[in-house]
Design an enzyme around this catalytic site. Structure first.
Site, PDB file in Angstrom:
ATOM      1  N   HIS A 196      54.400  19.886 -52.317  1.00 61.57           N
ATOM      2  CA  HIS A 196      55.847  19.418 -53.018  1.00 61.57           C
ATOM      3  C   HIS A 196      55.967  17.997 -52.653  1.00 61.57           C
ATOM      4  CE1 HIS A 196      59.528  19.013 -54.783  1.00 61.57           C
ATOM      5  NE2 HIS A 196      59.464  20.076 -55.575  1.00 61.57           N
ATOM      6  N   HIS A 230      53.499  20.247 -56.902  1.00 65.20           N
ATOM      7  CA  HIS A 230      54.451  19.403 -57.499  1.00 65.20           C
ATOM      8  C   HIS A 230      54.127  18.115 -57.239  1.00 65.20           C
ATOM      9  CE1 HIS A 230      58.770  18.339 -58.763  1.00 65.20           C
ATOM     10  NE2 HIS A 230      58.146  17.345 -58.546  1.00 65.20           N
ATOM     11  N   HIS A 243      62.151  29.364 -56.543  1.00 63.57           N
ATOM     12  CA  HIS A 243      63.032  29.193 -55.477  1.00 63.57           C
ATOM     13  C   HIS A 243      63.831  30.222 -54.809  1.00 63.57           C
ATOM     14  CE1 HIS A 243      62.427  24.645 -55.992  1.00 63.57           C
ATOM     15  NE2 HIS A 243      62.029  25.201 -57.256  1.00 63.57           N
ATOM     16  N   HIS A 258      67.438  17.969 -56.080  1.00 65.52           N
ATOM     17  CA  HIS A 258      66.698  17.150 -55.097  1.00 65.52           C
ATOM     18  C   HIS A 258      67.673  16.125 -54.366  1.00 65.52           C
ATOM     19  CE1 HIS A 258      62.936  18.493 -56.663  1.00 65.52           C
ATOM     20  NE2 HIS A 258      63.436  18.450 -57.772  1.00 65.52           N
TER      21      HIS A 258
END
Length: 566
Positions: free
Chosen positions: A218, A245, A135, A319
């Site tokens: 994702h 993901h 990331h 998240h």
């Protein structure tokens, strides 16, 4: 003249039959082959061999190595071999026997006045690590990763934005272009991932043409079957990899629907693990698919008594979840399961999970990919004993399996293995030297494209390089003009053909990703196991080919506090 094994090892490093302990782990390697010649070893220093008319020849620069690493113990997926390593024009030129061919026999790496010497005696030489779960939250990650022995980073992002903190995505041509320019002076090979969560192909095509080396699906952007199918179709069109993901909440389908959307096409499944995310609780079942190239991330590596407690808070932050909202807390708790975390240890050891990565600043630690890999290997050696194929005296098979997880396998997965990923002739000279006592923890030198890019260094005003305080510092290879000659920005072939590097005035070396769409689990080195997986929906018990996978958490680990007192 004869020397004792101990005296020989102290002077020239270990040779065939000698064993070396890796850091303070219970892992031992045994030298399988020695490409140097007894009695003709080369070594630099006062009264040593590499002097004019002795080990140094009169040959011109074109005929000799630019740099030689003498008497190093190479540890790679293909072997554990003692050798001299010659570097030329930033690449691994030859692996063999260095010296002066005018007076020494069987020389494969000629040395001359143009040759610099790096002393590899008593040290382990590995390929630079490859972290494919980045990331891009901050550029300082590069220095931390580099100092740990990582030389390639693949991922996405634009900085500390909410989207980047949760997902490895650099979205759209403008962000892709500005990020490619921003990373141009960073001392690291880098590839960017674009956003793959789209149901129509054109927005994905424009990202590939803008310069991404792959695509990321994702769940936070919606990993629906339609998006998965569309993304893989465009990836097949352009020969780039897709990382995914999957859908933790099972909103748009269960694991079976996701696997069906793959349609047997190659995909890199992030978080194929015990707690990182993806279909709860059975994402581990994806490991049994031949087209799935699975990786796990380092926060759960290995399973310890502190793993569960640490993860809840991390997940809430990463998240964008609210601890005051019951649904958010339930989402977090569904992802953290001690049974699947324990099974993850064993699946790594069996070679069912093929890769290791960080998930940098998004639950993972960017400077600990290598440490956590070897801690996992140690824990499994202690709990499960020797791997099949290893003798009681060494752990060569296990070591080859684990080093492949952060070197050659991610390189193959993302189409980069023609340039990096192993200590092999012709590849970019991204190499890391380790003293055995510090293996996997603190490198003694990081070589990037043939230049020294980082190393521990003492007081700059001291009369010698070693006085305290000693800490890691960037070397000449980490400064911009050095970076441009020694580091690669990986792009799609479509972006290269479209002149993206020229349009953006990129100065780093440019290389395409390739051969990403026809690979399978069978192409992963030492990590090819494809078991039939079962995860019990209520107890979370994990079975591989019918065998229950469970282990106890570790309460103490090697490569930990004793190495970080200062």
């Amino acid at each position: 003249m004869k020397m004792s094994r101990r005296a020989y090892a102290e002077m020239f490093g270990p040779t065939v039959g000698d064993r070396v302990r890796l850091a303070d782990t219970e892992l031992f390697i045994e030298v399988e082959q020695d490409l140097t010649t007894y009695g003709e070893e080369v070594k630099f220093g006062g009264g040593k061999v590499i002097r004019d008319g002795m080990g140094q020849s009169q040959l011109l620069a074109d005929e000799v190595a630019d740099t030689v690493i003498t008497n190093a113990l190479i540890v790679d997926w293909w072997g554990i071999v003692k050798a001299d390593v010659g570097l030329k024009n930033g690449r691994i030129w030859k692996i063999g026997k260095a010296g002066n061919p005018d007076i020494q026999p069987d020389i494969t790496i000629p040395l001359g006045a143009a040759t610099e010497v790096i002393a590899g005696e008593g040290q382990i030489l590995t390929a630079g690590g490859i972290d494919t779960h980045i990331h891009w939250i901050c550029p300082q990650q590069v220095e931390t990763a580099l100092m740990s022995g990582v030389t390639t980073m693949v991922g996405g992002g634009t900085g500390p934005a909410a989207g980047t903190s949760a997902t490895t995505v650099t979205p759209g041509p403008w962000h892709i272009g500005t990020m490619l320019q921003a990373i141009d002076d960073l001392p690291m090979n880098i590839g960017l991932l674009g956003k793959g969560n789209l149901s129509l192909p054109d927005p994905i095509r424009e990202q590939i043409k803008a310069g991404v080396v792959g695509l990321k699906l994702h769940e936070d952007w919606g990993s629906t079957p339609a998006a998965i199918d569309n993304c893989l179709s465009v990836a097949d069109e352009f020969d780039v990899q897709v990382a995914i993901h999957t859908d933790t909440l099972n909103e748009s389908g269960f694991l079976e629907e996701t696997l069906a959307a793959f349609k047997n096409r190659t995909i890199h499944t992030y978080h194929t693990e015990g707690a990182g995310g993806g279909h709860a609780p059975d994402i581990l079942k994806a490991i049994g698919q031949a087209n799935v190239l699975p990786s796990s991330t380092n926060p759960t590596r290995p399973y310890t008594i502190n793993t569960i407690d640490e993860h809840l808070d991390m997940l809430m932050v990463c998240h964008h979840l609210d601890p005051a909202i019951a649904e958010d807390v339930a989402f977090a708790e569904s992802r953290i399961r001690r049974e699947t975390i324990a099974a993850e240890d064993i699946l790594q050891d069996l070679g069912a999970i093929a890769m290791m990565s960080s998930d940098s600043q998004a639950m993972g630690r960017v400077g600990e990919v290598i440490i956590r890999t070897w801690q996992t290997a140690h824990k499994m050696k202690v709990q499960r004993g020797a791997l099949q194929g290893d003798e009681t005296s060494h752990d060569n098979s296990r070591v080859k399996r684990y080093i492949a997880k952060y070197t050659i396998n991610p390189a193959i997965t993302h189409g980069l293995s023609h340039e990096i990923g192993s200590v092999e002739e012709g590849k970019l000279a991204d190499l890391v030297l380790w003293k055995p006592a510090f293996f996997g923890v603190k490198p003694s030198m990081i070589i990037k494209g043939g230049m020294i890019a980082a190393a521990p260094m003492g007081d700059i005003n001291a009369s010698i390089p070693t006085p305290q305080p000693v800490h890691y510092r960037p070397m000449f290879g980490a400064y911009p003009r050095g970076v441009h000659n020694t580091c690669i920005t990986f792009l799609s072939q479509a972006a290269i053909d479209d002149g993206v590097a020229e349009k953006l005035k990129l100065k780093k070396l440019i290389s395409p990703c390739k051969n990403t769409r026809q690979i399978t689990k069978a192409d992963m080195k030492h990590n090819t196991y494809c078991p039939v997986m079962d995860v019990h929906p209520e107890t979370y018990e994990v079975r591989a080919d019918g065998e229950l996978l469970t282990c106890e958490p570790a309460d103490v680990l090697p490569m930990a506090q004793r190495y970080f007192l200062f």
